[in-house]
Structure formats: C-alpha cells, structure tokens
Design an enzyme around this catalytic site. Structure first.
Site, short mmCIF file in Angstrom:
data_model
loop_
_atom_site.label_atom_id
_atom_site.label_comp_id
_atom_site.label_asym_id
_atom_site.label_seq_id
_atom_site.Cartn_x
_atom_site.Cartn_y
_atom_site.Cartn_z
N GLU A 157 0.62 -1.02 0.15
CA GLU A 157 0.21 0.05 0.03
C GLU A 157 0.97 1.33 -0.05
O GLU A 157 0.65 2.15 1.04
CB GLU A 157 -0.89 0.07 1.21
CG GLU A 157 -2.10 -1.13 1.03
CD GLU A 157 -3.22 -0.81 2.12
OE1 GLU A 157 -2.84 -0.44 3.16
OE2 GLU A 157 -4.22 -1.76 1.99
N GLU A 350 -5.26 -8.64 0.64
CA GLU A 350 -6.09 -8.13 1.86
C GLU A 350 -7.62 -8.07 1.54
O GLU A 350 -7.68 -7.28 0.64
CB GLU A 350 -5.40 -6.84 2.44
CG GLU A 350 -4.00 -6.95 2.96
CD GLU A 350 -3.59 -5.85 4.00
OE1 GLU A 350 -4.56 -4.59 4.14
OE2 GLU A 350 -2.53 -5.52 4.07
#
Length: 435
Positions: A157, A350
């Site tokens: 991320e 995720e």
C-alpha cells in the site's frame, strides 16, 4: 449479515491465505532497530489510545503458537512482512529463518512482504537514495530466505503510506505535505521496481506488489462531482497501478515527479508475475466543500480538490467502513476492462473487517459476501489466483492503537492469549469444502 448457502467452488490450485504485518504483531522492539513508527507513537496524541507496538501480539516470541493456528485453519499460505529495522539488527534475520522453517514444516507457503510501512528511522521516502537502500535490503533477505521462499511481495500500500504518512500526517512519519508528498509515491514505486530486479537476480520467479484499490463513486451526476471523483480515482488508484502495469503515469502527474522520470518508469514497470489488490470499500467523492470531510476516520483537509462523502444505506463495520462486497467485483472487472492484457493474474492480498467479540457473525457475513463477489469477478473472466484475509490476529492497528479488531483470532493484550473466533472456525470449514 447472514450466510445462506455454500461458498461456490474455486478452481483447483487457488491460493487461500491470511495476512499480517511485522510492526502490528511482532513486538520485541528492543531486538530490532527503531522505525519511523516508533518515533511517531512516542509523540503524545499520535495514537488514539496512546499505545505503541513495543509488545503488540509478541509474535516474535510466540510465532510457533501462531504457526499452529495457521496449520489448524488449513490455509495454503501466510502473508507476513519482513521488518527492515529487524533485518538491520544483529541476528535479525534469524527470526525469519525460524518462521519460514516452521511454516514450511507445517505445509504453509511463506509469502513475505518486504516493506509494510515500518521504515528504519533515519531513512526518508522523500529521498531517492531510500529506494536504492531498499533494493539492498531486498537482496540481503532474498539471499537468506530464497531457498525456501518462492512467492514475494515488494511493497504494501504505497498509496496509503503516501497519503496518510506524508500528505495528511496521521500516520508515520507524520508529515502534512499534501501534494508535495508526491516524491514519496515515486520513490516507493521506484523501490518496487528495483526490488523486482533484486529478486530476479536472486532467482525469484513469483513476484507481486500489494496495492490498495477501490471503486470511486461520484456523489452525483453533476460535472463538478464527476470531475472530483475522476481526480480522486487517479490519485488513489491509477497513480499506483499504471506505472507498474503500463510504465506511465496518468496524464499530468509524471512532470510532478522528481528525477529522470522516463528512465525511472522503465525500472518501475519491471514485469511482475501477479498483481496484488487490497480491497476494503468503495469511496464516494464529490466536489470540494468549505470544510474538511472524513474518510475512514481520517480528516481530509478542505483545501483538497475533492471531498469524501458518506456511502449511505449500507451496513458498517465497527471501524465505520461501509460493507460493499459488490465493489470488489466492480473493481476487478473495471481493472480488466481498463488494462486488458497488461493486467497480470490478480491475488487479493488483503480483505477484512473490524468487529468486536468472539462470536463475530458480522465478520463471517462480510467475508462470505466478499468471497462470493470475488467468485463473480472470476466468472466474468478476471484471472484471480488467490485470496488472503486480513488478518490472522487482532493487532496494533496503527493510529487507532488496539481499539480495532481485524483478526480471525482474538488476542487478549493483557495475557497475550489467543482464542479463535467464530470466523476462524467458519473460514476453516470454507477451506475444507474447497479441497
């Protein structure tokens, strides 16, 4: 949320896993070098409950108990992160040697992420040299673990690390630079490309990146709202996908980046074997307002050229995030339509939610809905190869401290006792049915 029917069958060889990150679970802070998160959490008011990750779940000392939980769950793979500050400490890699050995012995594929936000203190993503230093770190880890690790993730991320840590200042390192944070984005992407090269040099053949993505919904059909949503989508989705997948920045952004951008993009676009997607929810966006707006509990300043609006008429997690499983289908089919054959196979690296309690039926409903939405995307022709739940354990949830519980396993932070939740047992049965 209720579960009414069996989960559809996924293809043979589909990879089922769970995810964690080093800073959020390992603890043992005195057995590694400090990170930017140690400095950040030491500042009063930075973390909502005033906590730190000095102990966290103490996974460092209890990892064999956690590997047993993984084996009992029946997952194919465990995504964890390798702490750069720990690797820099004496014998720091010994821990990951033990962890990888124990995972392999349990029949669980180790899938390390090489950077998950815990930058060593003294390094800075605003500086180009950090990308080169990261590549060196990757080479050291690959040399030590590469004989047993086949699947690697470079970064986690970079969008959130840039936005929350460098633009808005609510995560480490706590800078509030707004659009002057863009060099941090570019240098992380460059670090990704250099890491792919370092891993290839070490013989790796299964490499991806974990980027966060979600659909961007205009608040209305008003041209101002549509334009604001388009800009937000560029900033949070395309800015981080297109350099990797296309070797180009969206129009107008390349000239804002430092250095020889054209040469850097050739490095950033080193081919990956699969593309990781972290998905939680869509974002509704409209034209800017006179006052700031909140997104995921984060205050967005009024000076931004967009405002984040509430997605109404949806259930919400304990974190206040809307539950929109069909957004995952929309995201994946949209990526397939946008990038075509430039999009490699996808892995959901995720997906998860925060709910309290051991009888966490809402988490079961959330995961059930998202797994079904993933199956719909695959039925529509998207090549998805795996799905990882966030997270195995309740953990230190960054600036939220210990107030948010994302785990399939409950952690009592006073005793560190682990207790599988109802969602753990449900997911175990889902995996058994898929065999």
């Amino acid at each position: 949320m209720t579960v009414t029917a069996p989960i559809p069958r996924f293809p043979a060889g589909f990879l089922w896993g769970v995810s964690t990150s080093a800073h959020q679970i390992e603890g043992a802070a005195d057995e590694r070098e400090p990170s930017v998160w140690d400095a950040f959490t030491a500042e009063p008011g930075r973390v909502k409950d005033g906590s730190t990750a000095a102990v966290a779940c103490d996974h460092y000392h209890r990892h064999r108990e956690d590997v047993a939980l993984l084996a009992g769950l029946g997952v194919d793979a465990y995504r964890f992160s390798v702490s750069w500050p720990r690797v820099r400490a004496p014998r720091g890699l010994d821990f990951y040697d033990r962890l990888v050995d124990d995972l392999c012995a349990a029949g669980v594929r180790p899938v390390p992420t090489l950077f998950h936000w815990d930058l060593p203190l003294g390094l800075d993503w605003l500086e180009r040299d950090t990308a080169a230093r990261f590549a060196d770190h990757v080479g050291v880890v690959a040399e030590r673990l590469g004989d047993r690790v086949g699947t690697w993730i470079t970064l986690n991320e970079p969008a959130e690390h840039t936005l929350l840590g460098h633009a808005l200042g609510v995560h480490a390192p706590g800078r509030r630079l707004l659009f002057d944070a863009l060099p941090a984005a570019h240098h992380q992407l460059l670090a990704h490309g250099l890491a792919v090269g370092a891993l290839r040099a070490a013989g790796a053949r299964d490499i991806g990146i974990a980027n966060s993505h979600g659909p961007t919904w205009p608040a209305s059909e008003d041209p101002a709202d549509v334009a604001a949503a388009d800009f937000y989508d560029i900033l949070l989705n395309r800015l981080f996908a297109e350099p990797v997948l296309l070797g180009a920045y969206p129009a107008g952004l390349g000239e804002l980046m430092p250095g020889d951008v054209a040469a850097d993009l050739e490095v950033i676009a080193e081919p990956v074997d699969w593309y990781g997607v972290n998905y939680y929810a869509p974002t509704k966006v409209g034209a800017p307002r006179d006052t700031g707006t909140d997104v995921g509990g984060v205050r967005m300043p009024a000076e931004l050229p967009f405002s984040v609006r509430e997605i109404e008429d949806r259930p919400r997690t304990d974190f206040g995030w809307p539950v929109v499983p069909e957004g995952l289908t929309e995201l994946l089919t949209g990526f397939r339509d946008r990038y075509g054959d430039r999009l490699p196979p996808v892995i959901i690296t995720e997906n998860g939610c925060s709910y309290d309690g051991l009888d966490d039926r809402d988490r079961i409903g959330y995961l059930d809905g998202h797994i079904r939405a993933l199956h719909e995307a695959m039925t529509a022709g998207v090549d998805v190869r795996g799905y990882f739940v966030w997270s195995l354990l309740d953990n230190f949830e960054w600036a939220e401290g210990y107030a948010r519980r994302f785990g399939l396993v409950h952690v009592d932070y006073a005793t560190l006792a682990r207790t599988p939740k109802a969602s753990y047992h449900w997911f175990r049965e889902v995996l058994r049915a898929q065999r």
